[in-house]
Design a protein around this motif. Structure first.
Motif, mmCIF file in Angstrom:
data_model
loop_
_atom_site.group_PDB
_atom_site.id
_atom_site.type_symbol
_atom_site.label_atom_id
_atom_site.label_comp_id
_atom_site.label_asym_id
_atom_site.label_seq_id
_atom_site.Cartn_x
_atom_site.Cartn_y
_atom_site.Cartn_z
ATOM 1 N N THR A 1 2.704 -14.037 19.780
ATOM 2 C CA THR A 1 3.556 -13.572 19.697
ATOM 3 C C THR A 1 3.663 -13.064 17.585
ATOM 4 O O THR A 1 4.049 -10.511 17.976
ATOM 5 N N THR B 1 8.147 -6.891 25.556
ATOM 6 C CA THR B 1 7.666 -5.715 26.092
ATOM 7 C C THR B 1 6.599 -6.790 27.932
ATOM 8 O O THR B 1 7.041 -8.072 27.154
ATOM 9 N N GLU B 2 6.375 -6.186 28.751
ATOM 10 C CA GLU B 2 6.124 -6.423 30.102
ATOM 11 C C GLU B 2 4.526 -7.228 28.879
ATOM 12 O O GLU B 2 3.625 -8.400 29.385
ATOM 13 N N VAL B 3 3.484 -6.835 28.346
ATOM 14 C CA VAL B 3 1.931 -7.123 28.358
ATOM 15 C C VAL B 3 2.295 -8.009 27.180
ATOM 16 O O VAL B 3 1.369 -9.162 27.823
ATOM 17 N N ASP C 1 4.687 -10.450 27.118
ATOM 18 C CA ASP C 1 5.204 -11.459 28.253
ATOM 19 C C ASP C 1 3.702 -11.945 28.948
ATOM 20 O O ASP C 1 3.816 -13.181 28.253
ATOM 21 N N THR C 2 3.140 -11.426 28.856
ATOM 22 C CA THR C 2 1.776 -11.836 29.910
ATOM 23 C C THR C 2 0.786 -12.138 28.295
ATOM 24 O O THR C 2 0.534 -13.136 29.650
ATOM 25 N N LEU D 1 -3.937 -12.682 35.299
ATOM 26 C CA LEU D 1 -3.563 -11.867 34.830
ATOM 27 C C LEU D 1 -4.214 -11.219 33.478
ATOM 28 O O LEU D 1 -3.631 -9.819 33.557
ATOM 29 N N GLU E 1 -4.968 -8.372 36.044
ATOM 30 C CA GLU E 1 -4.177 -7.730 36.159
ATOM 31 C C GLU E 1 -3.133 -6.431 35.155
ATOM 32 O O GLU E 1 -3.661 -5.838 35.413
ATOM 33 N N CYS E 2 -4.183 -7.071 34.184
ATOM 34 C CA CYS E 2 -3.755 -6.520 32.949
ATOM 35 C C CYS E 2 -5.242 -5.286 32.678
ATOM 36 O O CYS E 2 -5.302 -4.653 31.285
ATOM 37 N N GLY F 1 15.148 -2.139 32.623
ATOM 38 C CA GLY F 1 14.293 -1.402 33.024
ATOM 39 C C GLY F 1 14.464 -0.451 32.373
ATOM 40 O O GLY F 1 13.586 0.510 32.606
ATOM 41 N N GLN G 1 13.922 2.835 30.074
ATOM 42 C CA GLN G 1 13.762 3.025 28.406
ATOM 43 C C GLN G 1 14.819 3.169 27.945
ATOM 44 O O GLN G 1 15.583 3.955 28.101
#
Length: 152
Positions: free
Chosen positions: A26, A38-40, A42-43, A111, A114-115, A148, A150
């Motif tokens: 991280t 960010t979502e990415v 966290d994934t 995962l 999905e990315c 969610g 911006q």
């Protein structure tokens, strides 16, 4: 940004190292421009957690350490690999066995797909293995709030 960035950390095969691996990845990604939360990010954090957990739990004491390698190529492709010295490759367990554990590789594979990425498992010259993911490098243009939205 540079054409190629690399970072690496070697940790003891101990449950406490899973958290250290997540924190290292991280922090490194944040230095490279991917904000935590960010979502990415966290994934990726979840994927690293699963990879590190596998390296600790499934090497049966035959790998005293594991190494987490990160590489960013031309701001386009991110590769994260976890290497241990145990020769056995990960296996998918039968459904009945998967009730309590054994889903790590399924989670990682799902995962990663999905990315828009790929999962690879390769033997090392030393007789171990590297489980790696390759993902497109995507950094949000603007920070996203918890709702969610911006931020301006």
């Amino acid at each position: 940004m540079a054409d190629h960035l690399e970072a690496s950390v070697t940790l003891p095969s101990d449950p406490a190292s899973v958290s250290a691996a997540r924190t290292y990845v991280t922090g490194t990604l944040a230095e490279w421009g991917m904000p935590a939360g960010t979502e990415v990010a966290d994934t990726i954090r979840l994927i690293v957690s699963e990879l590190a957990t596998n390296a600790v739990q499934h090497t049966f004491g035959q790998s005293p350490t594991f190494t987490v390698d990160l590489a960013l190529h031309r701001d386009e492709q991110l590769r994260i690999g976890v290497t241990d010295s145990h020769p056995r490759f990960p296996k998918r367990l039968p459904a009945a066995v998967q009730q309590d554990n054994g889903r790590g590789m399924v989670i990682i594979r799902w995962l990663t797909a999905e990315c828009g990425g790929k999962l690879r498992i390769r033997p090392t010259r030393e007789g171990g293995k590297t489980v790696s993911i390759e993902l497109p490098w995507t950094v949000p243009a603007e920070p996203v709030t918890a709702a969610g939205q911006q931020e301006p």
